[in-house]
Design a protein around this motif. Structure first.
Motif, mmCIF file in Angstrom:
data_model
loop_
_atom_site.group_PDB
_atom_site.id
_atom_site.type_symbol
_atom_site.label_atom_id
_atom_site.label_comp_id
_atom_site.label_asym_id
_atom_site.label_seq_id
_atom_site.Cartn_x
_atom_site.Cartn_y
_atom_site.Cartn_z
ATOM 1 N N ARG A 17 -13.265 -9.776 2.308
ATOM 2 C CA ARG A 17 -11.812 -9.739 2.505
ATOM 3 C C ARG A 17 -11.336 -11.025 3.184
ATOM 4 O O ARG A 17 -10.338 -11.626 2.771
ATOM 5 C CB ARG A 17 -11.445 -8.517 3.350
ATOM 6 N N ARG A 43 -9.002 -14.253 1.621
ATOM 7 C CA ARG A 43 -7.772 -14.699 2.280
ATOM 8 C C ARG A 43 -7.840 -16.177 2.693
ATOM 9 O O ARG A 43 -6.865 -16.706 3.206
ATOM 10 C CB ARG A 43 -7.497 -13.843 3.512
ATOM 11 N N GLU A 87 -4.960 -8.280 13.956
ATOM 12 C CA GLU A 87 -4.439 -8.257 12.594
ATOM 13 C C GLU A 87 -4.314 -6.843 12.038
ATOM 14 O O GLU A 87 -4.371 -6.634 10.828
ATOM 15 C CB GLU A 87 -5.342 -9.086 11.678
ATOM 16 N N THR A 116 -1.613 -6.728 9.374
ATOM 17 C CA THR A 116 -1.585 -7.826 8.404
ATOM 18 C C THR A 116 -1.344 -7.357 6.982
ATOM 19 O O THR A 116 -0.636 -8.009 6.211
ATOM 20 C CB THR A 116 -2.908 -8.617 8.492
ATOM 21 N N ASP A 117 -1.906 -6.228 6.580
ATOM 22 C CA ASP A 117 -1.770 -5.745 5.198
ATOM 23 C C ASP A 117 -0.368 -5.249 4.881
ATOM 24 O O ASP A 117 -0.047 -5.029 3.707
ATOM 25 C CB ASP A 117 -2.760 -4.611 4.930
ATOM 26 N N PRO A 120 2.193 -12.780 1.818
ATOM 27 C CA PRO A 120 1.502 -12.410 3.062
ATOM 28 C C PRO A 120 1.228 -13.641 3.901
ATOM 29 O O PRO A 120 1.042 -14.748 3.366
ATOM 30 C CB PRO A 120 0.198 -11.763 2.566
ATOM 31 N N SER A 159 -3.421 0.247 7.776
ATOM 32 C CA SER A 159 -3.353 -0.045 6.350
ATOM 33 C C SER A 159 -3.460 1.205 5.496
ATOM 34 O O SER A 159 -2.809 1.312 4.457
ATOM 35 C CB SER A 159 -4.470 -1.020 5.951
ATOM 36 N N LEU A 187 -11.430 -1.137 1.017
ATOM 37 C CA LEU A 187 -11.318 -2.588 1.069
ATOM 38 C C LEU A 187 -11.685 -3.236 -0.261
ATOM 39 O O LEU A 187 -11.131 -4.279 -0.633
ATOM 40 C CB LEU A 187 -12.199 -3.153 2.186
ATOM 41 N N ALA A 240 -6.321 -1.427 -3.653
ATOM 42 C CA ALA A 240 -5.040 -2.092 -3.880
ATOM 43 C C ALA A 240 -3.940 -1.082 -4.207
ATOM 44 O O ALA A 240 -2.800 -1.222 -3.744
ATOM 45 C CB ALA A 240 -5.174 -3.111 -5.006
ATOM 46 N N LEU A 253 -2.713 0.597 -1.031
ATOM 47 C CA LEU A 253 -1.865 -0.295 -0.245
ATOM 48 C C LEU A 253 -0.496 -0.472 -0.896
ATOM 49 O O LEU A 253 0.536 -0.499 -0.207
ATOM 50 C CB LEU A 253 -2.538 -1.652 -0.080
ATOM 51 N N ARG A 286 3.009 0.350 0.962
ATOM 52 C CA ARG A 286 4.079 -0.638 1.123
ATOM 53 C C ARG A 286 5.378 -0.154 0.490
ATOM 54 O O ARG A 286 6.466 -0.353 1.053
ATOM 55 C CB ARG A 286 3.646 -1.967 0.508
#
Length: 482
Positions: A158, A162, A280, A283-284, A291, A314, A357, A361, A364, A368
């Protein structure tokens, strides 16, 4: 009176802004200074410029600055000692953070002291997949002080994706981000050591610093983010063991460090050899725009810039998985330190986090989308019912940081508690009782709950406006803030 740092006259003038108004100049200046202290813009235990120095910077008479200082000394916002200058403080009735109230909320009480949404629908599938992967671990002891290999590899991947190349030996798995913060501060701080923190900040980080014997030294976070100039001067003046920062979607203000600010923080860490702990956990949860880039940069500062991550914000608060990214030597040291309190994080939850992780996706995206919708709903409800409240709509994170326009946050929260709504008052996020003008409002609940919460807030606001209590009368235990 202990002092942490000195603020120069030009910087103080900039913070005071347009302070002049009709009436006596000394009264207007005293009001502006008091507001800056209460809001946290001028941190506590800061030595102010001398009366003549400030008078010259403001282009007023020394009588004006002397009279303003006298007013604030009488009220208890300033303390002067011969040879030590004039230092900011709070009146005895307002000083100190409220103690935590860990009493479980009643079923009928809406609890928004915790900024955490429910689990995404896809979480169940991740648990089922983890159960399928569990048998190959059952032949082991199950003690994993560093973390199971699958999760350490997933976390390293991960970071690499990034832009921060990372290997599994740079990763320690913990039982949540809070566990990671406690481990780091306990490993680096002793009695009396300074720990620089943003102001406001995550309350449990302040608690962790104090539990390790450290002394939190606040640096303000303004509407446009962390005060980098004051961070630089504070680190140089107090030589902290650790600087704890939330670079992405800051809790509670929602601000994020710019790319330039991240460069400055890394350069400061290298120049002063100060350990920077970057939390963090949020962060997600970028809701608008790209991002943020990782504070770790290219990863070459792993010995000075350490990051803490979490699956709890997250994906789900019940998934108590956190981690530390650091150099391998520190990872091994932290693993040894944790053996005094636990021998590892539950294996099944680690396998769930690894699955999410690597292939989470969709979960997440669902989270969001929910948060974007609820953020807009809460913004609209506040505009309709409480139009005088002011806040910036953050591009990420979980909550609004609302300016009430008056130092009555604890009073509002106290009334809300009696009406069936549990919230975290602004002072919960400060080191010594600042932020009575502010309230954190999470947008993590469903439509009905947010509607009910704003209705209760409107009733409480009306009651407080009708008979505003003193700060001393309004103080109450704050909820265990998350």
């Amino acid at each position: 009176m202990l002092t942490d740092r000195r603020i120069g006259a030009p910087r103080l003038v900039a913070l005071l802004g347009a302070w002049r108004r009709d009436g006596a100049a000394y009264g207007a200046l005293a009001d502006a200074l008091r507001a800056a202290i209460l809001s946290g813009a001028v941190p506590l235990r800061t030595t102010l410029p001398g009366e003549r120095e400030l008078a010259d910077a403001l282009a007023v008479s020394r009588t004006t600055t002397a009279s303003a200082y006298d007013v604030l000394r009488t009220e208890g916002y300033l303390v002067s000692r011969r040879g030590s200058g004039t230092v900011t403080t709070l009146p005895a009735r307002a000083a100190g953070r409220p103690r935590a109230d860990t009493t479980p909320a009643d079923e009928d009480v809406l609890d928004l002291s915790i900024a955490a949404p429910p689990a995404p629908t896809r979480l169940h599938a991740a648990y089922l997949a983890a159960l399928d992967a569990l048998p190959r671990h059952l032949a082991t002891t199950g003690y994993t002080p560093l973390g199971v290999p699958e999760l350490r590899e997933a976390i390293a991947d991960r970071y690499t994706r990034r832009g921060t190349p990372t290997t599994p030996d740079q990763v320690l798995v913990t039982t949540g981000a809070q566990h990671a913060i406690h481990l780091l501060l306990a490993a680096h701080c002793g009695p009396g050591d300074r720990v620089v923190v943003e102001h406001p900040t995550y309350p449990r980080a302040i608690d962790a610093a104090r539990a390790a014997g450290g002394r939190p030294v606040p640096v303000p976070v303004h509407a446009d983010g962390l005060d980098l100039d004051l961070l630089d001067s504070t680190v140089r003046q107090v030589s902290p063991r650790v600087a704890y920062l939330i670079p992405d979607h800051h809790n509670p203000t929602g601000t994020s460090l710019s790319a330039e600010a991240r460069d400055r923080v890394r350069a400061l860490a290298r120049r002063t050899r100060t350990l920077v702990v970057a939390d963090e956990a949020l962060t997600d949860l970028t809701l608008d725009g790209p991002p943020p880039a990782p504070l770790t940069g290219d990863g070459r500062d792993a010995g000075l810039v350490v990051t803490v991550g979490s699956a709890s914000k997250s994906f789900w608060g019940g998934l108590r998985i956190g981690w530390v990214r650091a150099d391998p030597e520190l990872v091994a040291r932290l693993a040894a330190e944790r053996s005094h309190v636990d021998l590892g994080t539950p294996v099944l939850e680690q396998l769930v986090a690894a699955r999410l992780l690597l292939d989470g996706a969709d979960a997440l995206d669902e989270r969001r989308a929910f948060l974007r919708s609820q953020r807009e709903l809460l913004r609209g409800l506040l505009a309709e019912r409480l139009p005088d409240w002011r806040f910036a709509v953050p591009p990420g994170g979980l909550a609004l940081w609302v300016d009430l326009g008056a130092p009555v946050s604890s009073a509002v929260v106290a009334l809300c508690a009696r009406l069936g709504l549990r919230l975290a008052a602004g002072p919960a996020f400060g080191v010594d009782g600042s932020f009575e003008r502010y309230l954190r409002l999470p947008y993590t609940a469903d439509d009905d709950a947010l509607g009910r919460a704003v209705a209760i807030l409107a009733d409480a606001w009306t009651a407080v406006a009708r008979t505003p209590p003193s700060t001393a009368d309004a103080r109450l235990p704050y909820a265990a803030v998350v």
